[in-house]
Enzyme design. Sequence first.
Site, PDB file in Angstrom:
ATOM      1  N   ASP A  34      -3.769  28.267  -4.968  1.00 13.08           N
ATOM      2  CA  ASP A  34      -3.295  27.142  -4.140  1.00 13.08           C
ATOM      3  C   ASP A  34      -2.886  25.957  -5.011  1.00 13.08           C
ATOM      4  OD1 ASP A  34      -5.789  26.279  -4.880  1.00 13.08           O
ATOM      5  OD2 ASP A  34      -6.460  25.751  -2.858  1.00 13.08           O
ATOM      6  N   SER A  35      -3.061  26.089  -6.343  1.00 19.71           N
ATOM      7  CA  SER A  35      -2.515  25.077  -7.260  1.00 19.71           C
ATOM      8  C   SER A  35      -1.006  24.979  -7.069  1.00 19.71           C
ATOM      9  CB  SER A  35      -2.820  25.442  -8.718  1.00 19.71           C
ATOM     10  OG  SER A  35      -2.382  26.749  -9.016  1.00 19.71           O
ATOM     11  N   ASP A  73      -5.152  33.031  -2.905  1.00 22.87           N
ATOM     12  CA  ASP A  73      -6.142  31.978  -2.674  1.00 22.87           C
ATOM     13  C   ASP A  73      -6.184  31.626  -1.193  1.00 22.87           C
ATOM     14  OD1 ASP A  73      -7.892  30.648  -4.290  1.00 22.87           O
ATOM     15  OD2 ASP A  73      -6.394  29.319  -5.188  1.00 22.87           O
ATOM     16  N   LYS A 103      -9.282  35.013  -2.929  1.00 23.47           N
ATOM     17  CA  LYS A 103     -10.230  34.168  -3.679  1.00 23.47           C
ATOM     18  C   LYS A 103     -10.645  33.038  -2.751  1.00 23.47           C
ATOM     19  CE  LYS A 103      -8.901  31.323  -7.237  1.00 23.47           C
ATOM     20  NZ  LYS A 103      -9.241  29.992  -6.712  1.00 23.47           N
ATOM     21  N   GLU A 105     -12.980  29.429  -2.561  1.00 19.89           N
ATOM     22  CA  GLU A 105     -13.777  28.402  -3.221  1.00 19.89           C
ATOM     23  C   GLU A 105     -15.039  28.169  -2.400  1.00 19.89           C
ATOM     24  OE1 GLU A 105     -11.783  24.686  -4.094  1.00 19.89           O
ATOM     25  OE2 GLU A 105     -10.067  25.732  -4.960  1.00 19.89           O
ATOM     26  N   GLU A 172     -14.933  27.473 -12.986  1.00 14.73           N
ATOM     27  CA  GLU A 172     -13.989  26.459 -13.478  1.00 14.73           C
ATOM     28  C   GLU A 172     -14.719  25.228 -14.007  1.00 14.73           C
ATOM     29  OE1 GLU A 172     -10.777  25.546 -10.800  1.00 14.73           O
ATOM     30  OE2 GLU A 172     -10.034  23.922 -12.081  1.00 14.73           O
TER      31      GLU A 172
HETATM   32  O1  KIV Z   1      -5.340  27.639  -7.586  1.00 16.02           O
HETATM   33  C1  KIV Z   1      -5.441  27.970  -8.775  1.00 16.02           C
HETATM   34  O2  KIV Z   1      -4.453  28.079  -9.500  1.00 16.02           O
HETATM   35  C2  KIV Z   1      -6.775  28.233  -9.288  1.00 16.02           C
HETATM   36  C3  KIV Z   1      -6.997  28.042 -10.764  1.00 16.02           C
HETATM   37  C4  KIV Z   1      -8.399  27.725 -11.050  1.00 16.02           C
HETATM   38  C5  KIV Z   1      -6.545  29.225 -11.552  1.00 16.02           C
HETATM   39  O3  KIV Z   1      -7.662  28.540  -8.549  1.00 16.02           O
END
Ligand code: KIV
Length: 275
Positions: A34-35, A73, A103, A105, A172
């Site tokens: 999500d970056s 993400d 993924k 968080e 991270e």
């Molecule tokens: O969103 C992202 O790019 C990440 C980084 C920590 C790789 O989660």
Amino acid sequence: MYMTGTPISMLTAYDYHSARYLEQAGIDICLVGDSLAMVACGYASTNEIGMDEMLYHCRAVARGAKTPFLIGDMPFGSHQASLETGVTNAIRMIREGGMEAVKIEGGKDVLPLVTRLVDIGIPVMGHIGLMPQRQSALSGFRVQGKTAESALQITKDALALQEAGAFAVLIEALPSRVAESLVSDLRIPTIGIGASSACAGQVLVQTDMLGMTEKVPRFCKKYADLATAVPDALRAYHEEVKSRSFPEESTNTYDMPEEEWRRFSELRAELKQQR
Ligand code: KIV
């Protein structure tokens, strides 16, 4: 790879081309992170991107990268409201986004979702330490786990994610020693970013490591300087257009058979007379 101690390479991709480059380089895991909200869409934070935009990018990446393992993400707001919303959106990542895993968080707050997704066959990578979606709560992008209590909490979260069935955990921005203790306490792979070279694998944001973004975190190494190379190339093109040195007649243009050109000239002359 984890079992044989082979380091795992992971990199983000946001579109067809960045996915193709990643595949050509032989990277093991491709993350549609999500970056992309910040580095590919220009939003001020990762929290501004929603499911539909994430899925648009996931589909483009899935078309470009066939060999790497694809992880999408789960963006902010895609699972926090209820377990059902989280399950629905994770399924969308797989079915509509073409991803193979998600993924997420979070620590203990995301365990019910991780358990449920693993139960229904969606592999989950956890993400602990610095969690950009919680940057306001964490007072910005700061190294986490610098106190004994916070390092312990991160360790508890990592172990709980492992017990819930996460196949790996991304860690991270942690002090090396804390990252190394996680590597030895866990029996699933740790993927580090700003963590330690002892991790089972490493991940970076592709635009950062290619030097496309102006400000990169200390933990990122620039492997190229596209922020200079790309504008230089665009400037050269602009100048060549202005000076008419591009396109070059001998290389960048097309010709037609002489006979066709003569016939076209006659037809054109007739057309002129009729007008
Ligand atoms: O969103 C992202 O790019 C990440 C980084 C920590 C790789 O989660």
